[in-house]
Design a protein around this motif. Structure first.
Motif, short mmCIF file in Angstrom:
data_model
loop_
_atom_site.label_atom_id
_atom_site.label_comp_id
_atom_site.label_asym_id
_atom_site.label_seq_id
_atom_site.Cartn_x
_atom_site.Cartn_y
_atom_site.Cartn_z
N ASP A 256 0.81 -1.22 0.00
CA ASP A 256 0.00 0.00 0.00
C ASP A 256 0.84 1.27 0.00
OD1 ASP A 256 0.98 -0.64 2.49
OD2 ASP A 256 -0.71 0.23 3.58
N MET A 257 2.17 1.12 0.00
CA MET A 257 3.07 2.27 -0.01
C MET A 257 3.33 2.72 -1.44
SD MET A 257 5.93 1.22 2.87
CE MET A 257 5.49 0.98 4.58
N PRO A 258 3.85 3.93 -1.60
CA PRO A 258 4.21 4.40 -2.94
C PRO A 258 5.24 3.46 -3.58
CG PRO A 258 4.19 6.23 -1.39
CD PRO A 258 4.00 4.98 -0.58
N GLY A 259 5.03 3.09 -4.80
CA GLY A 259 5.94 2.18 -5.48
C GLY A 259 5.46 0.74 -5.50
N GLY A 260 4.44 0.43 -4.70
CA GLY A 260 3.86 -0.91 -4.76
C GLY A 260 4.51 -1.95 -3.89
N GLY A 261 5.40 -1.57 -2.98
CA GLY A 261 5.98 -2.52 -2.06
C GLY A 261 7.18 -3.26 -2.63
N ILE A 262 7.76 -4.15 -1.80
CA ILE A 262 8.95 -4.90 -2.19
C ILE A 262 8.77 -6.37 -1.84
CG2 ILE A 262 10.52 -2.94 -1.93
CD1 ILE A 262 11.30 -4.04 0.81
N THR A 263 9.56 -7.22 -2.46
CA THR A 263 9.50 -8.65 -2.19
C THR A 263 10.19 -8.94 -0.85
OG1 THR A 263 11.60 -9.08 -3.32
CG2 THR A 263 9.59 -9.15 -4.64
N TYR A 264 9.96 -10.15 -0.35
CA TYR A 264 10.61 -10.55 0.90
C TYR A 264 12.13 -10.66 0.73
CZ TYR A 264 6.40 -11.39 3.63
OH TYR A 264 5.24 -11.22 4.35
N ALA A 265 12.57 -11.03 -0.45
CA ALA A 265 14.01 -11.08 -0.70
C ALA A 265 14.63 -9.71 -0.54
CB ALA A 265 14.29 -11.63 -2.09
N ALA A 266 13.98 -8.68 -1.09
CA ALA A 266 14.48 -7.32 -0.96
C ALA A 266 14.41 -6.84 0.48
CB ALA A 266 13.68 -6.38 -1.87
N PHE A 267 13.36 -7.26 1.19
CA PHE A 267 13.18 -6.82 2.57
C PHE A 267 14.26 -7.41 3.49
CE2 PHE A 267 11.31 -7.40 6.82
CZ PHE A 267 10.99 -6.09 7.13
N TYR A 268 14.62 -8.67 3.25
CA TYR A 268 15.59 -9.33 4.12
C TYR A 268 17.04 -9.08 3.73
CZ TYR A 268 12.22 -11.98 6.89
OH TYR A 268 11.23 -12.32 7.77
N LEU A 269 17.28 -8.54 2.55
CA LEU A 269 18.65 -8.32 2.10
C LEU A 269 19.47 -7.45 3.05
CD1 LEU A 269 20.90 -8.59 0.02
CD2 LEU A 269 19.87 -6.69 -1.26
N PRO A 270 18.97 -6.29 3.52
CA PRO A 270 19.79 -5.46 4.44
C PRO A 270 20.18 -6.20 5.71
CG PRO A 270 17.88 -4.24 3.65
CD PRO A 270 17.68 -5.64 3.23
N GLY A 271 19.23 -6.97 6.27
CA GLY A 271 19.53 -7.72 7.49
C GLY A 271 20.58 -8.79 7.26
N MET A 272 20.54 -9.44 6.09
CA MET A 272 21.52 -10.47 5.80
C MET A 272 22.92 -9.87 5.60
SD MET A 272 19.96 -13.28 6.10
CE MET A 272 18.77 -12.57 7.25
N VAL A 273 22.98 -8.67 5.00
CA VAL A 273 24.27 -7.99 4.85
C VAL A 273 24.83 -7.67 6.24
CG1 VAL A 273 25.44 -5.92 4.02
CG2 VAL A 273 23.72 -7.03 2.60
N ALA A 274 23.99 -7.13 7.13
CA ALA A 274 24.44 -6.80 8.48
C ALA A 274 24.83 -8.05 9.26
CB ALA A 274 23.34 -6.04 9.22
N ALA A 275 24.05 -9.12 9.11
CA ALA A 275 24.37 -10.37 9.80
C ALA A 275 25.71 -10.92 9.33
CB ALA A 275 23.26 -11.39 9.57
N GLY A 276 25.98 -10.81 8.03
CA GLY A 276 27.26 -11.28 7.51
C GLY A 276 28.43 -10.52 8.11
N MET A 277 28.26 -9.23 8.31
CA MET A 277 29.30 -8.43 8.93
C MET A 277 29.57 -8.90 10.36
SD MET A 277 27.62 -4.95 7.45
CE MET A 277 28.36 -3.80 8.62
N LEU A 278 28.49 -9.16 11.11
CA LEU A 278 28.64 -9.61 12.50
C LEU A 278 29.24 -11.00 12.57
CD1 LEU A 278 27.76 -8.60 15.45
CD2 LEU A 278 25.98 -10.33 15.22
#
Length: 269
Positions: free
Chosen positions: A52-74
């Motif tokens: 319902d947001m501008p742009g039509g939203g994002i997939t779960y893969a896109a949503f989890y990507l930032p967390g996976m990048v941060a987890a990889g750093m840790l």
């Protein structure tokens, strides 16, 4: 100059040693990629997040990507070095190195350089998988990639220093995995890696905000998520200045702890 030369040669040695250890490669190098793949496949038929947001939203893969990048750093810094150095203390490797002319700085340089190099390879592979396997749109603005660069570099170095400090906690090399991994796993669950941070109870959000992973994940969300998701953050803002401040504080804390706790051998040895 000799200290730097020794440190540089240690980086190559540590990288060769790291990629020869299957368990380390799996649990620190490939784990974020595998987790992103699991989430992307498991929720592939679900409606987009923020439809319902501008742009039509994002997939779960896109949503989890930032967390996976941060987890990889840790994982690369805290878990990898916390377990690895504790094991080297336990099997006598550090004791033998302490009897050589190798400076402590060169030893640390080798470990941190190894983590930086492997983390760069990891994040490149993670982004390639996200883009070509799960059709995640990556940022095109130079400012986004500049933010990515300093959050990534700052986060990895801070994680390395904290991993070195944490290696003093296990009593033996065999117990290192049992001590370090639960700490890292708990931080991932409360810091917005596996669960949406905005959906956690307020008291748990405040507790997670004490630790650096929450801020690394928040910094990466500012890079990879659309601007409309900023309203879901605490304070309705990415707060990149606070991200830098918290990471700087933890870097200083980690350096102090390393100075106080690191020994070639345990005090009780």
């Amino acid at each position: 100059m000799r200290t730097l030369q020794l440190g540089t040669s240690r980086i190559g040695y540590e990288l060769r040693l790291y990629f020869r250890q299957g368990d380390s490669v799996f649990f620190t190098f490939l784990f974020p990629i595998l987790m992103l793949s699991v989430f992307a496949v498991a929720f592939s038929t679900s409606p987009k997040i923020g439809a319902d947001m501008p742009g039509g939203g994002i997939t779960y893969a896109a949503f989890y990507l930032p967390g996976m990048v941060a987890a990889g750093m840790l994982l690369s810094g805290v878990q990898n070095l916390g377990v690895d150095i504790a094991a080297e203390k336990g099997d006598g490797t550090l004791k033998r190195l302490g009897g050589t002319p190798l400076p402590v700085f060169s030893y640390f340089m080798g470990k941190i350089g190894m983590v930086l190099a492997s983390s760069v390879l990891q994040v490149i592979l993670l982004l390639l998988v996200a883009r070509f396997a799960f059709d995640v749109d990556l940022p095109t603005e130079a400012s986004k990639w500049l933010t990515f660069a300093w959050v990534f570099l700052f986060g990895v170095i801070t994680s390395c220093v904290l991993g070195i400090a944490l290696s003093a906690l296990p009593r033996t090399g065999k117990s290192a995995t049992a001590v370090v991994i639960p700490i890292v796993l708990l931080l991932q669950f409360i810091s917005g890696v596996y669960l949406p941070f905005s959906q956690l109870p307020a008291w748990l959000q405040n507790f997670a905000a004490i630790f650096p992973l929450k801020w690394m994940a928040q910094g990466m969300r500012s890079v990879f998520l659309p601007a409309s998701f900023e309203a879901s953050e605490p304070g309705d803002a990415w707060n990149l200045g606070l991200v830098a401040l918290v990471l700087a504080v933890w870097l200083v804390v980690g350096l102090v702890l390393c100075r106080l706790t690191f020994r070639w051998i345990r005090k009780d040895s």
